[in-house]
Motif scaffolding. Structure first.
Motif, mmCIF file in Angstrom:
data_model
loop_
_atom_site.group_PDB
_atom_site.id
_atom_site.type_symbol
_atom_site.label_atom_id
_atom_site.label_comp_id
_atom_site.label_asym_id
_atom_site.label_seq_id
_atom_site.Cartn_x
_atom_site.Cartn_y
_atom_site.Cartn_z
ATOM 1 N N GLY A 57 0.445 -1.172 0.221
ATOM 2 C CA GLY A 57 -0.241 0.014 0.218
ATOM 3 C C GLY A 57 0.827 1.169 0.227
ATOM 4 N N PHE A 58 1.861 1.397 0.228
ATOM 5 C CA PHE A 58 2.675 2.385 0.026
ATOM 6 C C PHE A 58 2.656 3.004 -1.845
ATOM 7 N N ARG A 59 2.428 4.204 -1.102
ATOM 8 C CA ARG A 59 2.515 5.337 -2.631
ATOM 9 C C ARG A 59 4.123 5.489 -3.377
ATOM 10 N N SER A 60 4.973 5.408 -3.131
ATOM 11 C CA SER A 60 5.784 5.823 -3.200
ATOM 12 C C SER A 60 7.277 5.393 -2.567
ATOM 13 N N MET A 61 9.032 6.044 -3.047
ATOM 14 C CA MET A 61 9.559 5.255 -1.959
ATOM 15 C C MET A 61 11.222 6.428 -2.275
ATOM 16 N N GLN A 62 11.197 6.900 -0.939
ATOM 17 C CA GLN A 62 12.309 7.555 -0.897
ATOM 18 C C GLN A 62 13.893 7.293 -0.294
ATOM 19 N N PHE A 63 14.431 7.069 -0.736
ATOM 20 C CA PHE A 63 16.060 6.725 -0.197
ATOM 21 C C PHE A 63 17.122 8.262 0.536
ATOM 22 N N ASN A 64 17.094 7.712 2.076
ATOM 23 C CA ASN A 64 17.436 8.845 2.228
ATOM 24 C C ASN A 64 19.117 9.589 2.236
ATOM 25 N N ALA A 65 19.865 8.539 2.149
ATOM 26 C CA ALA A 65 21.062 8.369 2.414
ATOM 27 C C ALA A 65 21.548 7.730 1.476
ATOM 28 N N VAL A 66 21.821 7.913 -0.005
ATOM 29 C CA VAL A 66 22.832 7.136 -0.998
ATOM 30 C C VAL A 66 24.051 8.145 -1.374
ATOM 31 N N VAL A 67 25.301 7.607 -1.174
ATOM 32 C CA VAL A 67 26.586 7.783 -0.893
ATOM 33 C C VAL A 67 26.990 8.220 -2.375
ATOM 34 N N SER A 68 27.076 9.180 -3.208
ATOM 35 C CA SER A 68 27.807 10.437 -4.164
ATOM 36 C C SER A 68 28.272 9.018 -4.691
ATOM 37 N N THR A 69 29.316 8.386 -4.356
ATOM 38 C CA THR A 69 30.543 7.506 -4.693
ATOM 39 C C THR A 69 30.366 6.184 -5.136
ATOM 40 N N ASN A 70 28.520 6.147 -4.271
ATOM 41 C CA ASN A 70 28.651 4.908 -4.644
ATOM 42 C C ASN A 70 27.893 4.432 -6.199
ATOM 43 N N THR A 71 28.493 4.607 -7.485
ATOM 44 C CA THR A 71 27.756 4.480 -8.153
ATOM 45 C C THR A 71 26.854 4.069 -8.843
ATOM 46 N N ALA A 72 27.817 2.319 -8.647
ATOM 47 C CA ALA A 72 26.621 1.304 -9.077
ATOM 48 C C ALA A 72 25.333 1.064 -8.290
ATOM 49 N N ALA A 73 25.126 1.591 -6.983
ATOM 50 C CA ALA A 73 24.394 2.324 -6.220
ATOM 51 C C ALA A 73 23.127 2.827 -6.910
ATOM 52 N N VAL A 74 23.606 4.222 -7.406
ATOM 53 C CA VAL A 74 23.223 4.768 -7.988
ATOM 54 C C VAL A 74 22.574 4.755 -9.446
ATOM 55 N N ASN A 75 23.506 4.364 -9.900
ATOM 56 C CA ASN A 75 22.789 3.672 -11.803
ATOM 57 C C ASN A 75 21.617 2.215 -11.560
ATOM 58 N N LEU A 76 22.000 1.251 -10.677
ATOM 59 C CA LEU A 76 21.038 0.665 -10.172
ATOM 60 C C LEU A 76 20.072 1.206 -9.669
ATOM 61 N N TRP A 77 19.478 2.521 -9.006
ATOM 62 C CA TRP A 77 18.216 3.005 -8.508
ATOM 63 C C TRP A 77 18.169 3.681 -10.008
ATOM 64 N N ARG A 78 18.726 4.356 -10.423
ATOM 65 C CA ARG A 78 18.322 5.281 -11.312
ATOM 66 C C ARG A 78 17.389 4.206 -12.862
ATOM 67 N N SER A 79 17.839 3.486 -13.156
ATOM 68 C CA SER A 79 17.935 1.975 -14.116
ATOM 69 C C SER A 79 16.116 1.952 -13.443
#
Length: 168
Positions: free
Chosen positions: A114-136
């Motif tokens: 039942g959640f309407r959206s999801m927010q990540f509060n703290a994705v470390v900018s240098t963790n490019t694998a995570a940033v790219n995964l979440w963007r994808s």
């Protein structure tokens, strides 16, 4: 690979890689010297609407935990329709699609819960694998906290707040 809710017996398989990831001081805003008892309390969900899930493979001796995620409301009360999640993949299983599979599973489950959206509060900018995964997976960076994270080797780096709708 199977996704399922975590059970207490999974913790001894989660703790070694969770401990090492946190101690590295590169991706999590937890104290790098977190104790096992404190970490268990922070990671293992006690009751709904919070959940902890694991990605597992049966290796013949039972389930091997490849990665794990926890999620639930990002805020309480009138803000409880926005989910938050955290993910950890065992470095021994990195690059095998475990993070993507966990991400898809968590998004689907959060929507079903039942959640309407999801927010990540703290994705470390240098963790490019995570940033790219979440963007994808449809997340966008909606804000950046300059020098919000003290990286173990790179010094002060930015933290991203990432967001995506779970509505069709």
């Amino acid at each position: 690979m199977e996704m399922r809710d975590a059970v207490a017996e999974d913790w001894p398989k989660i703790w070694p890689f969770l401990r090492d990831i946190v101690r590295a001081g590169e991706t999590y805003t937890w104290p790098t010297d977190v104790t096992e008892d404190v970490a268990r309390g922070m990671w293992m969900a006690q009751a709904r609407p919070y959940r902890t899930v694991v990605a597992v493979e049966n290796n013949g001796d039972g389930d091997e935990v490849l990665g794990t995620a926890k999620f639930g409301p990002n805020h309480l009360g009138p803000g409880s329709h926005i989910a938050n999640a955290s993910f950890m993949v065992s470095p021994a299983h990195g690059g095998k699609g475990v993070g993507r599979a966990l991400g898809r599973h968590v998004l689907d489950q959060a929507r079903a819960d039942g959640f309407r959206s999801m927010q990540f509060n703290a994705v470390v900018s240098t963790n490019t694998a995570a940033v790219n995964l979440w963007r994808s997976l449809g997340f966008e960076i909606i804000a950046t906290l300059p020098e919000g994270f003290r990286h173990a080797t790179k010094g002060y780096v930015d933290l991203h707040i990432m967001f995506r709708s779970l509505e069709a």
